[in-house]
Design a protein around this motif. Sequence first.
Motif, PDB file in Angstrom:
ATOM      1  N   TYR A  27     -36.277 -62.464  10.456  1.00 36.87           N
ATOM      2  CA  TYR A  27     -35.479 -63.600  10.936  1.00 36.87           C
ATOM      3  C   TYR A  27     -34.055 -63.220  11.314  1.00 36.87           C
ATOM      4  O   TYR A  27     -33.246 -64.086  11.638  1.00 36.87           O
ATOM      5  CB  TYR A  27     -35.382 -64.691   9.855  1.00 36.87           C
ATOM      6  CG  TYR A  27     -36.668 -65.357   9.453  1.00 36.87           C
ATOM      7  CD1 TYR A  27     -37.780 -65.377  10.274  1.00 36.87           C
ATOM      8  CD2 TYR A  27     -36.759 -66.016   8.229  1.00 36.87           C
ATOM      9  CE1 TYR A  27     -38.955 -66.004   9.880  1.00 36.87           C
ATOM     10  CE2 TYR A  27     -37.918 -66.654   7.829  1.00 36.87           C
ATOM     11  CZ  TYR A  27     -39.021 -66.640   8.652  1.00 36.87           C
ATOM     12  OH  TYR A  27     -40.167 -67.277   8.262  1.00 36.87           O
ATOM     13  N   SER A  42     -41.067 -60.373   3.847  1.00 37.94           N
ATOM     14  CA  SER A  42     -40.506 -60.123   2.527  1.00 37.94           C
ATOM     15  C   SER A  42     -41.379 -59.201   1.677  1.00 37.94           C
ATOM     16  O   SER A  42     -40.857 -58.433   0.877  1.00 37.94           O
ATOM     17  CB  SER A  42     -40.158 -61.427   1.792  1.00 37.94           C
ATOM     18  OG  SER A  42     -41.140 -62.377   1.979  1.00 37.94           O
ATOM     19  N   MET A  65     -33.785 -61.268  -1.447  1.00 36.12           N
ATOM     20  CA  MET A  65     -34.428 -60.052  -0.928  1.00 36.12           C
ATOM     21  C   MET A  65     -33.637 -58.821  -1.375  1.00 36.12           C
ATOM     22  O   MET A  65     -34.208 -57.820  -1.817  1.00 36.12           O
ATOM     23  CB  MET A  65     -34.502 -60.110   0.598  1.00 36.12           C
ATOM     24  CG  MET A  65     -35.350 -61.249   1.116  1.00 36.12           C
ATOM     25  SD  MET A  65     -35.386 -61.299   2.907  1.00 36.12           S
ATOM     26  CE  MET A  65     -36.562 -62.637   3.135  1.00 36.12           C
ATOM     27  N   TYR A 113     -42.827 -67.577  -6.032  1.00 32.71           N
ATOM     28  CA  TYR A 113     -42.566 -67.023  -4.713  1.00 32.71           C
ATOM     29  C   TYR A 113     -41.411 -66.030  -4.879  1.00 32.71           C
ATOM     30  O   TYR A 113     -40.531 -66.247  -5.730  1.00 32.71           O
ATOM     31  CB  TYR A 113     -42.128 -68.190  -3.834  1.00 32.71           C
ATOM     32  CG  TYR A 113     -42.200 -68.000  -2.351  1.00 32.71           C
ATOM     33  CD1 TYR A 113     -42.968 -67.016  -1.757  1.00 32.71           C
ATOM     34  CD2 TYR A 113     -41.487 -68.870  -1.511  1.00 32.71           C
ATOM     35  CE1 TYR A 113     -43.025 -66.895  -0.385  1.00 32.71           C
ATOM     36  CE2 TYR A 113     -41.540 -68.750  -0.140  1.00 32.71           C
ATOM     37  CZ  TYR A 113     -42.302 -67.758   0.420  1.00 32.71           C
ATOM     38  OH  TYR A 113     -42.347 -67.641   1.780  1.00 32.71           O
ATOM     39  N   THR A 129     -45.570 -63.399  -2.203  1.00 32.09           N
ATOM     40  CA  THR A 129     -44.850 -63.734  -0.975  1.00 32.09           C
ATOM     41  C   THR A 129     -45.803 -64.586  -0.155  1.00 32.09           C
ATOM     42  O   THR A 129     -46.962 -64.811  -0.569  1.00 32.09           O
ATOM     43  CB  THR A 129     -44.453 -62.483  -0.156  1.00 32.09           C
ATOM     44  OG1 THR A 129     -45.635 -61.967   0.456  1.00 32.09           O
ATOM     45  CG2 THR A 129     -43.804 -61.425  -1.008  1.00 32.09           C
ATOM     46  N   THR A 216     -44.672 -63.996   8.254  1.00 34.34           N
ATOM     47  CA  THR A 216     -44.126 -63.426   9.501  1.00 34.34           C
ATOM     48  C   THR A 216     -44.806 -62.077   9.808  1.00 34.34           C
ATOM     49  O   THR A 216     -45.075 -61.774  10.961  1.00 34.34           O
ATOM     50  CB  THR A 216     -42.592 -63.251   9.411  1.00 34.34           C
ATOM     51  OG1 THR A 216     -42.268 -62.383   8.325  1.00 34.34           O
ATOM     52  CG2 THR A 216     -41.913 -64.585   9.219  1.00 34.34           C
TER      53      THR A 216
END
Length: 309
Positions: A27, A42, A65, A113, A129, A216
């Motif tokens: 991102y 991630s 992160m 998460y 994730t 992603t």
Amino acid sequence: MPSPEELKERILRLKEERNAVILAHNYQIPDIQDIADFLGDSLALAIKAREIEEDVIVFCGVDFMAETAAILNPDKTVIIPDTKAKCPLAGMVDAEGLRKMKEEHPDAAVVSYVNTTAETKALSDYCCTSANAVEVVKAVPNKKVIFTPDRNLGAYVRSQVKDKEIILWPGFCATHDALRVEDFMQLKKEHPEAEILAHPECRPEVLEIADHVFSTGGMVKHVRSSSKKEFIVGTEKDMAYRLKKENPDKIFYTLDRAICPTMKKITLENLLEALENMAPVVKVPEELAEKARVPIERMIEIGRGERTG
Ligand code: 13P
């Protein structure tokens, strides 16, 4: 003011001098994506963080992160170019509330998460994730799972894992939760051939109309191998920059409101400044890191997800 090209040149020079590596999330703004040594979701970033040989990790992403990289690499210097890059979702779990929930459901495993603070991770049994949440929850031996903090991802997992009771924490990602079915349908009307890809942090009604639900990294992998030419990208807008760069013959449509303001805090300017000053350093106290490392390592053990590099 130096041009982006000048800034990039200075960053690359300093990166060598500092023996640093630049990790960036999908991102990040295009300039940061272009200069990163490794770009990923991630999960891929957490795995990569364990394999780094350089002394310094400059993390272009959000706080949790960089914190995960620091937890996994206590002997390295981890730097985040702007400490204001704080994921609001990670701040939605309070330790007191989670402890209380655990007491109410003593037979449940806590799956958190990776978008959580080190404190939350330390109270969790497993991390996950968006790439491996289903796989992780399936692998947990308990029949009951407390899933924190994203209720949409948790609801998606619940739809895929029917034999477990999943208790949801009421958190959400403001960027994904704001995406509406109407936004997608408008784009679909304009581009009927386009496939809808949605991130599992989107609302359940959005996931229902999506052709595919992916992290992603999953989107990167899918688009690479798909025979389709057009895609509606149901996640942060700059994801489409990577997809287009890797697939120049394909067309990507994004949603106007899909912008994560915290991911945009990292710029070439503050990246250069961070390398110059070797700050701000992300440090997790060892006692806390030791506890938080356990659920992260368990996750990596269980599910490597759609690793895309
Ligand atoms: P990924 O797991 O796809 O990288 O998603 C991370 C994230 O924070 C989405 O908001």
